[in-house]
Enzyme design. Sequence first.
Site, PDB file in Angstrom:
ATOM      1  N   HIS A 142      38.518 104.032  45.523  1.00 12.00           N
ATOM      2  CA  HIS A 142      39.365 102.801  45.088  1.00 12.00           C
ATOM      3  C   HIS A 142      40.487 103.409  44.468  1.00 12.00           C
ATOM      4  O   HIS A 142      40.165 103.765  43.071  1.00 12.00           O
ATOM      5  CB  HIS A 142      38.719 101.632  44.590  1.00 12.00           C
ATOM      6  CG  HIS A 142      37.549 101.247  45.398  1.00 12.00           C
ATOM      7  ND1 HIS A 142      36.355 101.682  45.250  1.00 12.00           N
ATOM      8  CD2 HIS A 142      37.324 100.141  46.256  1.00 12.00           C
ATOM      9  CE1 HIS A 142      35.329 101.313  45.801  1.00 12.00           C
ATOM     10  NE2 HIS A 142      36.143 100.072  46.583  1.00 12.00           N
ATOM     11  N   HIS A 196      34.200  92.369  42.183  1.00 14.85           N
ATOM     12  CA  HIS A 196      33.851  91.410  42.953  1.00 14.85           C
ATOM     13  C   HIS A 196      33.712  89.962  42.166  1.00 14.85           C
ATOM     14  O   HIS A 196      33.869  88.969  42.530  1.00 14.85           O
ATOM     15  CB  HIS A 196      32.598  91.341  43.821  1.00 14.85           C
ATOM     16  CG  HIS A 196      32.708  92.815  44.687  1.00 14.85           C
ATOM     17  ND1 HIS A 196      32.428  93.812  44.518  1.00 14.85           N
ATOM     18  CD2 HIS A 196      32.895  92.851  46.052  1.00 14.85           C
ATOM     19  CE1 HIS A 196      32.642  94.769  45.517  1.00 14.85           C
ATOM     20  NE2 HIS A 196      32.959  94.252  46.270  1.00 14.85           N
ATOM     21  N   ASP A 207      42.465  96.359  47.866  1.00 19.82           N
ATOM     22  CA  ASP A 207      41.025  95.642  48.165  1.00 19.82           C
ATOM     23  C   ASP A 207      41.134  94.323  48.469  1.00 19.82           C
ATOM     24  O   ASP A 207      42.056  93.853  48.709  1.00 19.82           O
ATOM     25  CB  ASP A 207      40.231  96.200  46.697  1.00 19.82           C
ATOM     26  CG  ASP A 207      38.851  96.305  46.834  1.00 19.82           C
ATOM     27  OD1 ASP A 207      38.254  95.764  48.169  1.00 19.82           O
ATOM     28  OD2 ASP A 207      38.153  96.671  46.150  1.00 19.82           O
TER      29      ASP A 207
END
Length: 339
Positions: A170, A182, A252
Site C-alpha cells: 500500500h 480498516h 484503498d
Amino acid sequence: MTSLALILGCTGPTLSPEEAAFFRDTRPWGFILFKRNIESPEQVRALTAALRETVGRAEAPILIDQEGGRVQRMGPPHWRAYPSGSRYLQVGGRENGPALARLGARLMAHDLASVGVNVDCAPVLDVPVAGANEVIGDRAYGTEPEAVAAIGRAVAEGLMEGGVLPVMKHMPGHGRANADSHLALPVVEADRDSLESHDFRPFRALADLPLGMSAHVVFTSLDPDHPATTSARVIREVVRGAIGFDGLLMTDDLSMKALTGSFRARTEAAFRAGIDVALHCNGDRSEMEEVASSTPALAGEALRRAEAALASLRPATGFDADEARARFEAGLARSIAAA
C-alpha cells in the site's frame, strides 16, 4: 463510451437487476470481488461475465485480493489454500524463496484467469517494523526492504505470466502502521530519511509495475494533516516523485474507517490529491451512489495510465497446472524440511 474513474463491488454471488442497472448507468472502469461473491468456479465465471456485460467492455478489470494466507477470497474446497506471503522467505530463504513465490503466483493467476478475474491486489510491498499493528504482519514477504522487493517482483512476474495484472500495495508503505486502517486511522511518526531508506524502497524497486494502491496512513513527516490517499504532497512528491511510480494509482477502499467525512468528501479529496481511480468495495448502494456522483470521467493522465495498464496484460504463457502444483507442493515440502 467514457468510463468513470471508479472500481466498485457488488453484494452477492449474482447481480441483482437493480445492481446491473446501476452499473450500466454508472459505467465504472472496473469491479472488485470478495468472499461474499464467491461460491464455485462456474458461479464466479458467470458473475464476471455479467459484470462486464453491464459496462460493455470485455477487457473491463475485475480485481480480487488473492494474496494467500489470511487474505484469500478464493479458497477451499474449489481452490488451493496458498501460503501467507511471509512463508516464501521463511521456508525458501533468499535463494529459493523468490522462485517458489513466482510459482505460487503463477498458480494463483491460473485460478483467477480461469474464472474471469484479471487483476490481483498483490504484491504486498509493505515492510513491517517491530511494534507495528498486525494488519500487515505475515502478509508481508519479509522485514527487510531488499527481501520484500525480491519476493514482490517474483509474485508480480508470476501473476503477469498467468494473464493477471498485479497491484502493488500500500503506497508509500503500511508496514509501520500503529492501527488497522480498516478500523482506525494509523499515524506514522518516522522521519523522512527512515521512510526513504526502509519503507519506500520496495515500491521504488517495482515502480515499473502498471498498478498501485494507496495507503490510508498519515505520515507526519510528509503531511501531518492527511492520510496518503488524500494527500497531494504524498502522492505528487513521494509516490510520483521519490518512488517514481507512473502507473495507475487507485485508492484503498474508501469505505474503510481510517477515512472520515461523507463519501462525497472522501472521494473529492482523493481526486484533488492526484489519485487516478477511486475504489469502493462493500457494495452498499447508497455509498456507491455518493462516490459515483463525486467521481470524474476517466480522462487525461489517468486514462493514459489505465490504457497502459490494460495494454500490459498479456495472454497466459503455456502452463501445465497439474505439473506446476506438484512442483509447488514439492518445493514447499523440501524447503520446510530444510528449514
